[in-house]
Design a protein around this motif. Structure first.
Motif, mmCIF file in Angstrom:
data_model
loop_
_atom_site.group_PDB
_atom_site.id
_atom_site.type_symbol
_atom_site.label_atom_id
_atom_site.label_comp_id
_atom_site.label_asym_id
_atom_site.label_seq_id
_atom_site.Cartn_x
_atom_site.Cartn_y
_atom_site.Cartn_z
ATOM 1 N N SER A 18 73.352 16.072 7.782
ATOM 2 C CA SER A 18 72.647 16.868 7.118
ATOM 3 C C SER A 18 71.161 16.509 6.753
ATOM 4 O O SER A 18 70.848 15.290 7.012
ATOM 5 N N ILE A 19 70.381 17.504 6.517
ATOM 6 C CA ILE A 19 68.890 17.103 6.315
ATOM 7 C C ILE A 19 68.714 17.557 4.690
ATOM 8 O O ILE A 19 69.495 18.357 4.021
ATOM 9 N N SER A 20 67.818 16.732 3.994
ATOM 10 C CA SER A 20 67.486 17.019 2.873
ATOM 11 C C SER A 20 66.582 18.312 2.747
ATOM 12 O O SER A 20 66.073 18.825 3.514
ATOM 13 N N PRO A 21 67.067 18.911 1.507
ATOM 14 C CA PRO A 21 66.391 20.186 1.056
ATOM 15 C C PRO A 21 64.857 20.033 0.986
ATOM 16 O O PRO A 21 64.152 20.942 1.400
ATOM 17 N N PHE A 22 64.542 18.874 0.739
ATOM 18 C CA PHE A 22 62.992 18.600 0.683
ATOM 19 C C PHE A 22 62.171 18.427 1.907
ATOM 20 O O PHE A 22 61.029 18.474 2.056
ATOM 21 N N GLU A 23 63.030 18.229 2.927
ATOM 22 C CA GLU A 23 62.424 18.306 4.307
ATOM 23 C C GLU A 23 62.698 19.644 5.054
ATOM 24 O O GLU A 23 61.984 19.715 6.334
ATOM 25 N N GLN A 24 63.344 20.525 4.825
ATOM 26 C CA GLN A 24 63.519 21.983 5.367
ATOM 27 C C GLN A 24 62.285 22.506 5.091
ATOM 28 O O GLN A 24 61.415 22.419 4.236
ATOM 29 N N ARG A 25 62.062 23.578 6.063
ATOM 30 C CA ARG A 25 60.819 24.477 5.909
ATOM 31 C C ARG A 25 61.583 25.646 5.388
ATOM 32 O O ARG A 25 62.587 26.114 5.478
ATOM 33 N N ALA A 26 60.854 26.298 4.386
ATOM 34 C CA ALA A 26 61.368 27.393 3.592
ATOM 35 C C ALA A 26 61.333 28.701 4.395
ATOM 36 O O ALA A 26 62.369 29.509 4.639
ATOM 37 N N PHE A 27 60.385 28.858 5.164
ATOM 38 C CA PHE A 27 60.072 30.353 5.901
ATOM 39 C C PHE A 27 59.699 29.862 7.132
ATOM 40 O O PHE A 27 58.682 30.346 7.688
ATOM 41 N N PRO A 28 60.487 29.291 8.108
ATOM 42 C CA PRO A 28 59.945 28.948 9.468
ATOM 43 C C PRO A 28 59.762 30.425 10.381
ATOM 44 O O PRO A 28 60.879 31.171 10.321
ATOM 45 N N ASN A 29 58.720 30.710 11.244
ATOM 46 C CA ASN A 29 58.656 31.794 11.841
ATOM 47 C C ASN A 29 58.920 33.138 11.179
ATOM 48 O O ASN A 29 59.341 34.090 11.651
ATOM 49 N N TYR A 30 58.546 33.171 10.074
ATOM 50 C CA TYR A 30 58.866 34.283 9.237
ATOM 51 C C TYR A 30 57.857 35.160 9.641
ATOM 52 O O TYR A 30 58.562 36.538 9.630
ATOM 53 N N PHE A 31 56.717 35.341 9.906
ATOM 54 C CA PHE A 31 55.737 36.442 10.450
ATOM 55 C C PHE A 31 55.937 36.531 11.916
ATOM 56 O O PHE A 31 55.772 37.519 12.458
ATOM 57 N N SER A 32 56.224 35.477 12.622
ATOM 58 C CA SER A 32 56.145 35.493 14.311
ATOM 59 C C SER A 32 57.654 36.367 14.702
ATOM 60 O O SER A 32 57.685 37.201 15.481
ATOM 61 N N LYS A 33 58.749 35.798 13.958
ATOM 62 C CA LYS A 33 60.037 36.372 14.520
ATOM 63 C C LYS A 33 60.620 37.265 13.321
ATOM 64 O O LYS A 33 61.531 38.037 13.835
ATOM 65 N N GLY A 34 60.257 36.952 12.144
ATOM 66 C CA GLY A 34 61.050 37.578 11.128
ATOM 67 C C GLY A 34 60.859 39.049 10.992
ATOM 68 O O GLY A 34 61.799 40.037 10.745
ATOM 69 N N ILE A 35 59.747 39.466 10.762
ATOM 70 C CA ILE A 35 59.294 40.913 10.419
ATOM 71 C C ILE A 35 59.676 41.619 11.946
ATOM 72 O O ILE A 35 60.249 42.966 11.545
ATOM 73 N N PRO A 36 59.264 41.286 13.079
ATOM 74 C CA PRO A 36 59.665 42.002 14.267
ATOM 75 C C PRO A 36 61.211 42.110 14.195
ATOM 76 O O PRO A 36 61.642 43.179 14.673
ATOM 77 N N ASN A 37 61.848 41.002 13.966
ATOM 78 C CA ASN A 37 63.519 41.292 13.885
ATOM 79 C C ASN A 37 63.641 42.389 12.727
ATOM 80 O O ASN A 37 64.770 43.334 13.117
ATOM 81 N N VAL A 38 63.119 42.423 11.871
ATOM 82 C CA VAL A 38 63.488 43.342 10.713
ATOM 83 C C VAL A 38 63.028 44.876 11.301
ATOM 84 O O VAL A 38 63.955 45.819 11.006
ATOM 85 N N TRP A 39 62.124 44.959 11.944
ATOM 86 C CA TRP A 39 61.566 46.420 12.588
ATOM 87 C C TRP A 39 62.371 46.850 13.519
ATOM 88 O O TRP A 39 63.055 47.868 13.752
ATOM 89 N N ARG A 40 63.040 45.857 14.491
ATOM 90 C CA ARG A 40 63.865 46.318 15.617
ATOM 91 C C ARG A 40 65.306 46.491 15.072
ATOM 92 O O ARG A 40 65.975 47.512 15.337
#
Length: 82
Positions: A18-40
């Motif tokens: 497991s990885i610590s919650p403090f080491e995780q990225r909250a929104f990785p690839n949000y603008f590059s992959k997230g928004i196009p996926n929602v549109w698709r």
């Protein structure tokens, strides 16, 4: 019992990482992959969802219109009353 909920059974030869919650990225690839996926996903489902919703809306408004008309009196029925 003395054990916590996650430690109720011992399973041998299984390794978990497991990885610590403090080491995780909250929104990785949000603008590059997230928004196009929602549109698709929106484009693929809008033609499945929108026609029944439009049909139900038109049926609902037609039903309300007919109901309001039936609540009114027809004055032609009462022209010859004294």
């Amino acid at each position: 019992m003395g054990r916590h909920f996650g430690d109720l059974a011992k399973i041998r030869h299984v390794i978990t990482y497991s990885i610590s919650p403090f080491e995780q990225r909250a929104f990785p690839n949000y603008f590059s992959k997230g928004i196009p996926n929602v549109w698709r996903r929106f484009k693929t489902s809008v033609f499945k969802v929108a026609p029944p919703m439009v049909l139900m809306y038109l049926t609902y408004t037609w039903g309300n219109h007919v109901h309001e008309q039936t609540k009114k009196k027809n004055h032609a029925d009462y022209e010859n009353d004294q």
